[in-house]
Design a protein around this motif. Structure first.
Motif, mmCIF file in Angstrom:
data_model
loop_
_atom_site.group_PDB
_atom_site.id
_atom_site.type_symbol
_atom_site.label_atom_id
_atom_site.label_comp_id
_atom_site.label_asym_id
_atom_site.label_seq_id
_atom_site.Cartn_x
_atom_site.Cartn_y
_atom_site.Cartn_z
ATOM 1 N N GLU A 1 0.845 -1.207 0.000
ATOM 2 C CA GLU A 1 0.000 0.000 0.000
ATOM 3 C C GLU A 1 0.875 1.250 0.000
ATOM 4 O OE1 GLU A 1 -3.900 -1.925 2.329
ATOM 5 O OE2 GLU A 1 -2.567 -0.558 3.398
ATOM 6 N N VAL A 2 1.944 1.212 0.784
ATOM 7 C CA VAL A 2 2.859 2.361 0.829
ATOM 8 C C VAL A 2 3.513 2.563 -0.543
ATOM 9 C CG1 VAL A 2 5.044 3.196 1.810
ATOM 10 C CG2 VAL A 2 3.277 2.250 3.312
ATOM 11 N N ILE A 3 3.975 1.453 -1.141
ATOM 12 C CA ILE A 3 4.621 1.539 -2.460
ATOM 13 C C ILE A 3 3.644 2.122 -3.483
ATOM 14 C CG2 ILE A 3 5.495 0.119 -4.384
ATOM 15 C CD1 ILE A 3 6.820 -1.693 -2.229
ATOM 16 N N ASP A 4 2.386 1.666 -3.425
ATOM 17 C CA ASP A 4 1.363 2.183 -4.350
ATOM 18 C C ASP A 4 1.101 3.670 -4.104
ATOM 19 O OD1 ASP A 4 1.144 -0.315 -5.385
ATOM 20 O OD2 ASP A 4 -1.011 -0.555 -5.009
ATOM 21 N N GLU A 5 0.919 4.013 -2.828
ATOM 22 C CA GLU A 5 0.574 5.403 -2.517
ATOM 23 C C GLU A 5 1.692 6.357 -2.920
ATOM 24 O OE1 GLU A 5 -0.555 5.327 1.623
ATOM 25 O OE2 GLU A 5 -2.213 3.943 1.179
ATOM 26 N N MET A 6 2.927 5.909 -2.803
ATOM 27 C CA MET A 6 4.050 6.768 -3.195
ATOM 28 C C MET A 6 4.348 6.659 -4.692
ATOM 29 S SD MET A 6 6.633 6.264 0.085
ATOM 30 C CE MET A 6 7.883 7.442 -0.479
ATOM 31 N N GLY A 7 3.695 5.689 -5.345
ATOM 32 C CA GLY A 7 3.875 5.528 -6.798
ATOM 33 C C GLY A 7 5.293 5.137 -7.188
ATOM 34 N N VAL B 1 6.507 -1.722 15.849
ATOM 35 C CA VAL B 1 5.054 -1.712 15.689
ATOM 36 C C VAL B 1 4.563 -3.149 15.797
ATOM 37 C CG1 VAL B 1 5.049 0.368 14.244
ATOM 38 C CG2 VAL B 1 5.294 -1.885 13.171
ATOM 39 N N ALA B 2 3.263 -3.334 15.755
ATOM 40 C CA ALA B 2 2.695 -4.683 15.808
ATOM 41 C C ALA B 2 1.505 -4.751 14.856
ATOM 42 C CB ALA B 2 2.260 -5.029 17.233
ATOM 43 N N VAL B 3 1.080 -5.966 14.542
ATOM 44 C CA VAL B 3 -0.064 -6.104 13.637
ATOM 45 C C VAL B 3 -1.155 -6.958 14.294
ATOM 46 C CG1 VAL B 3 1.103 -5.666 11.450
ATOM 47 C CG2 VAL B 3 1.185 -7.967 12.424
ATOM 48 N N ASP B 4 -1.375 -6.720 15.571
ATOM 49 C CA ASP B 4 -2.349 -7.530 16.299
ATOM 50 C C ASP B 4 -3.747 -6.937 16.262
ATOM 51 O OD1 ASP B 4 -1.145 -5.438 17.935
ATOM 52 O OD2 ASP B 4 -2.460 -6.178 19.530
ATOM 53 N N LYS C 1 1.605 0.697 9.208
ATOM 54 C CA LYS C 1 1.673 1.222 7.842
ATOM 55 C C LYS C 1 2.258 2.640 7.832
ATOM 56 C CE LYS C 1 -1.121 2.606 3.955
ATOM 57 N NZ LYS C 1 -2.469 2.714 3.396
ATOM 58 N N ASN C 2 1.828 3.456 8.776
ATOM 59 C CA ASN C 2 2.362 4.820 8.847
ATOM 60 C C ASN C 2 3.868 4.814 9.074
ATOM 61 O OD1 ASN C 2 -0.150 5.921 8.414
ATOM 62 N ND2 ASN C 2 -0.599 6.218 10.597
ATOM 63 N N ALA C 3 4.305 3.865 9.902
ATOM 64 C CA ALA C 3 5.743 3.776 10.186
ATOM 65 C C ALA C 3 6.511 3.394 8.922
ATOM 66 C CB ALA C 3 5.986 2.743 11.295
ATOM 67 N N ILE C 4 5.960 2.437 8.172
ATOM 68 C CA ILE C 4 6.625 2.010 6.935
ATOM 69 C C ILE C 4 6.657 3.173 5.936
ATOM 70 C CG2 ILE C 4 6.430 0.454 4.950
ATOM 71 C CD1 ILE C 4 5.329 -1.669 6.932
ATOM 72 N N ARG C 5 5.553 3.905 5.904
ATOM 73 C CA ARG C 5 5.511 5.072 5.012
ATOM 74 C C ARG C 5 6.611 6.075 5.391
ATOM 75 N NH1 ARG C 5 1.981 7.766 0.945
ATOM 76 N NH2 ARG C 5 3.196 9.649 0.604
ATOM 77 N N LYS C 6 6.748 6.288 6.679
ATOM 78 C CA LYS C 6 7.755 7.241 7.152
ATOM 79 C C LYS C 6 9.162 6.762 6.782
ATOM 80 C CE LYS C 6 9.100 9.860 11.195
ATOM 81 N NZ LYS C 6 8.860 10.140 12.606
ATOM 82 N N VAL D 1 8.387 -5.173 13.096
ATOM 83 C CA VAL D 1 6.966 -5.484 13.166
ATOM 84 C C VAL D 1 6.789 -6.752 13.985
ATOM 85 C CG1 VAL D 1 4.848 -5.800 11.846
ATOM 86 C CG2 VAL D 1 6.751 -4.533 10.830
ATOM 87 N N LEU D 2 6.149 -6.649 15.144
ATOM 88 C CA LEU D 2 5.848 -7.847 15.929
ATOM 89 C C LEU D 2 4.738 -8.602 15.211
ATOM 90 C CD1 LEU D 2 5.953 -6.469 19.592
ATOM 91 C CD2 LEU D 2 7.796 -7.514 18.256
ATOM 92 N N SER D 3 5.006 -9.871 14.938
ATOM 93 C CA SER D 3 4.140 -10.659 14.073
ATOM 94 C C SER D 3 3.855 -11.997 14.757
ATOM 95 C CB SER D 3 4.864 -10.846 12.731
ATOM 96 O OG SER D 3 4.062 -11.508 11.806
ATOM 97 N N THR D 4 2.989 -12.783 14.140
ATOM 98 C CA THR D 4 2.620 -14.060 14.760
ATOM 99 C C THR D 4 3.140 -15.243 13.948
ATOM 100 O OG1 THR D 4 0.568 -14.303 13.533
ATOM 101 C CG2 THR D 4 0.454 -13.081 15.611
ATOM 102 N N CYS D 5 3.162 -16.390 14.593
ATOM 103 C CA CYS D 5 3.423 -17.650 13.895
ATOM 104 C C CYS D 5 2.499 -18.691 14.517
ATOM 105 C CB CYS D 5 4.881 -18.064 14.036
ATOM 106 S SG CYS D 5 5.270 -19.555 13.092
ATOM 107 N N PRO D 6 1.202 -18.645 14.153
ATOM 108 C CA PRO D 6 0.250 -19.547 14.801
ATOM 109 C C PRO D 6 0.694 -21.007 14.725
ATOM 110 C CG PRO D 6 -0.890 -18.012 13.334
ATOM 111 C CD PRO D 6 0.580 -17.802 13.139
ATOM 112 N N THR D 7 1.216 -21.422 13.576
ATOM 113 C CA THR D 7 1.574 -22.825 13.388
ATOM 114 C C THR D 7 2.618 -23.270 14.399
ATOM 115 O OG1 THR D 7 1.068 -22.647 11.043
ATOM 116 C CG2 THR D 7 2.467 -24.503 11.714
ATOM 117 N N ASN D 8 3.715 -22.518 14.472
ATOM 118 C CA ASN D 8 4.795 -22.949 15.358
ATOM 119 C C ASN D 8 4.579 -22.548 16.813
ATOM 120 O OD1 ASN D 8 6.580 -24.390 13.533
ATOM 121 N ND2 ASN D 8 6.787 -22.410 12.516
#
Lengths: 251, 351, 68
Positions: A33-39, A176-179, A188-193, A209-216
């Motif tokens: 989304e950031v790549i798209d928004e910045m073109g 940041v986190a994506v929970d 997303k704002n952080a990535i944009r920055k 980015v704090l992320s999950t690994c449900p499987t493991n």
């Protein structure tokens, strides 16, 4: 009715290999989304090293380089130094960035390489089936810490943003986190920055980015979000650890 | 043409810049450090990038990154450092990336020593990393050849999309000789595969060495080996010296070949029919050239600054048609012409 | 008027979208599996949908399109 939410154009329209509920997919999307928004898709070079995201070259529509395990910042350095007008990002996991690639991470940061590092921290080695990562929490059970990470034996987790924030070459270090929806927006704002920093030649920006690994983790995707919120975020507090230019403006 | 007195290591660097090398990534190690120091002075003025990396591993991966974008890139090191680059070289080979690696060899194994050696022949020609692949390996024997071979290495690496190595040694790297730099007509080889931003004008490019489906990986490797076969047919090089009537052929490469040549001359003065075949490409090995040089030979003497590594290729090339003797010094000890002459005389006496 | 639609084949049934919906109108249906073998997400009450796109924001598979 108008479409208010759809797949970003720079995210290739395919099903990913990621497990159900793995939040890599969310991070891929907000990056695109950031790549798209910045073109900037046509001027962007992505570097994905070994780990679950190694096949991300099939998902990002910009030019992509696969890097050896841990070496993405070095590969990105080579790509960026020879193409200073292009946007170069790496997309790395915790084992990659904070264990085997620690030297490349620290030195690209201290050199102030004008790149963006997306650091996905899910506290485990996902692709190899869930072994102890440098970010595995004390007590966390993994394949190689079957009785929980014993800090007497295996030492302590690495807090990457805190560590890198001591380096003068770092322009931005933010965790940041994506929970949750608000956290995804913040991520997303952080990535944009970070990409704006690169545009303005401000130097090295890392978004952890704090992320999950449900499987493991042995949890359902919803339970995994709960663990992220209740166990990971307290150990790895969210926030801006360094924003060199904001600090300078404040002075 | 203007001739300059230059140190081997510096000549390698200057030749690379003239060959259009735009990025140099290195890490200090004796006995090649002058190369990086020269690059540090010259590269920025030449419009390129010099960067001292945090490790040999990072340096080769910076080459990988720059090369992926279609730019000519190079790194240099000496034996222990080249071992560290093996990972990156394997990935480059697996991703069909060009790039030039310089090895100014010193004694090994381990930290070994800092004196000249040729103990990395096997590494360069057999095992410059994991997996099924080859790299181009050039073996200069003079400072002028260092210049000429660097230029050729860049051209062929681009043409065949594979890494190329200059396998020099500490003796050549530290030696000063007059050199001239040829007018470079740098080949402009199109790189439609380069990941330098698609500008929305083409499909996205991917530089990659991962193939999870076994038949896909097999096919990719097989195609690469078909390319290697073509190179074997067309790009072997060797110097043949006094081979026409020679009954004994000395084989040697690099700095050792200079010593061997003196011994051959001395043997000729003593009335022995001796010649020399000096491989200039170690991979591909000059099989045809060696057999031609040996057409009247009764015995072969392989001389190396190692315990005997190239001798394997000499034996393979001759396919048991001739007895192959060996004389070597290792650990940084350089053989003398008299050492080699004595071996030639020993073989001559038994013929 | 708003609507969320799920790409049946892209959805992996992880249910993260169901936790994000403020109107609690997204659920995993248990009737039909897609080619990958997953029961997929669906909107149970399109009329109530406000088009906030929170479900889509939490979808790791970009399987949700939202119109408003």
């Amino acid at each position: 009715m108008a479409v208010v939410f759809e797949r970003p154009k720079s995210l290739v329209d395919v099903s990913t290999h990621y497990c159900p509920g793995c939040t890599h997919g969310i991070i891929h999307r907000i990056l695109c989304e950031v790549i798209d928004e910045m073109g900037i898709e046509g001027d962007t070079i992505g570097v994905c090293p070994v780990g679950c995201s190694v096949m991300a070259y099939d998902y990002f529509r910009c030019d992509m380089i696969e890097a050896p395990h841990g070496r993405a910042p070095a590969v990105a350095t080579g790509a960026k130094r020879s193409n200073p007008d292009k946007y170069v990002f790496t997309y790395q996991g915790d084992g990659d960035l904070a264990a085997i690639g620690t030297a490349e991470t620290v030195h690209s940061a201290t050199r102030g390489e004008n790149i963006v590092v997306i650091f996905v921290n899910n506290t485990t080695y996902g692709m190899t089936g869930g072994q102890m990562a440098p970010t595995t929490l004390p007590g966390q059970v993994t394949q190689t810490t079957p009785f929980g990470r014993d800090t007497d034996l295996a030492g302590f987790p690495v807090r990457v943003c805190e560590m890198l924030s001591t380096l003068d070459g770092v322009a931005l270090a933010q965790r940041v986190a994506v929970d949750s929806v608000p956290h995804v927006r913040e991520a997303k704002n952080a990535i944009r920055k970070a990409f704006e920093n690169q545009k303005e030649k401000k130097g090295f920006s890392i978004i952890e980015v704090l992320s999950t690994c449900p499987t493991n983790w042995g949890l359902t995707p919803i339970e995994a979000l709960g663990r992220l919120r209740n166990e990971c975020i307290p150990y790895y507090p969210l926030g801006v650890y360094k924003d060199k230019y904001a600090e300078e403006v404040a002075k | 043409m203007e001739r300059n007195l230059m140190k081997g290591n510096e000549a390698l660097a200057e030749a690379a810049i003239r060959a259009g090398c735009k990025c140099f990534f290195g890490y200090p190690i004796t006995p090649q450090t002058e190369l990086a120091a020269y690059m540090a002075k010259r590269m920025a003025k030449a419009g390129g990038v010099f960067l001292q990396a945090e490790s040999e591993i990072a340096a080769i991966n910076m080459v990988l990154g720059a090369s992926s974008t279609g730019v000519r890139a190079m790194t240099s090191s000496s034996s222990p450092g080249v071992s560290l680059k093996a990972e990156g070289v394997s990935y480059m080979a697996g991703s069909d990336l060009p790039g030039v690696i310089i090895n100014v060899q010193r004694g090994g194994p381990g930290l070994g020593g800092i004196q000249p050696s040729q103990a990395d022949y096997w590494q360069a020609t057999r095992a410059m990393g994991h997996g099924d692949f080859h790299i181009l390996v050039f073996a200069p024997s003079s400072v002028q050849e260092m210049v000429d071979m660097v230029i050729k290495a860049f051209d062929l690496a681009d043409e065949f999309r594979m890494p190329a190595m200059i396998l020099a040694d500490g003796l050549l790297g530290q030696m000063m000789e007059p050199v001239s730099f040829p007018e470079i007509t740098a080949k402009t080889i199109e790189k439609p595969w380069a990941t330098n931003g698609h500008k929305n004008a083409r499909k996205h490019n991917i530089v990659n060495s991962l193939y999870l489906q076994a038949p896909d990986l097999q096919r990719t490797v097989q195609e690469r080996f078909e390319r290697y076969e073509k190179i074997k047919q067309t790009h072997t090089e060797a110097e043949s010296y006094l081979t026409e009537d020679a009954e004994i052929i000395v084989t040697a490469y690099g700095a050792t070949a200079r010593v061997a040549k003196s011994a051959v001359n001395a043997a000729r003065e003593a009335g022995l029919k001796v010649g020399m075949v000096r491989p200039k490409t170690l991979w591909p090995f000059p099989v045809r050239e060696l057999n031609e040089g040996c057409k009247n030979a009764k015995a072969v003497l392989c001389v190396e600054m190692s315990m005997g590594q190239m001798i394997d290729d000499v034996k393979l090339a001759l396919n048991c048609s001739l007895p192959v003797h060996f004389f070597g010094r290792t650990g940084g000890v350089i053989p003398t012409p008299n050492d080699v002459l004595a071996e030639i005389q020993k073989i001559g006496g038994a013929l | 008027m708003a609507a969320m639609t799920v790409d049946f084949e892209k959805c992996k049934g992880c249910a993260l979208c169901t936790t994000a919906c403020p109107k609690k109108i997204v659920e995993i249906q248990k009737e039909k599996r897609n080619k990958k073998g997953y029961f997929t997400a669906q909107c149970t009450d399109q009329k109530t949908c406000i088009g906030c796109a929170m479900c889509a924001i939490m979808c790791p598979d970009c399987a949700i399109t939202v119109e408003k």
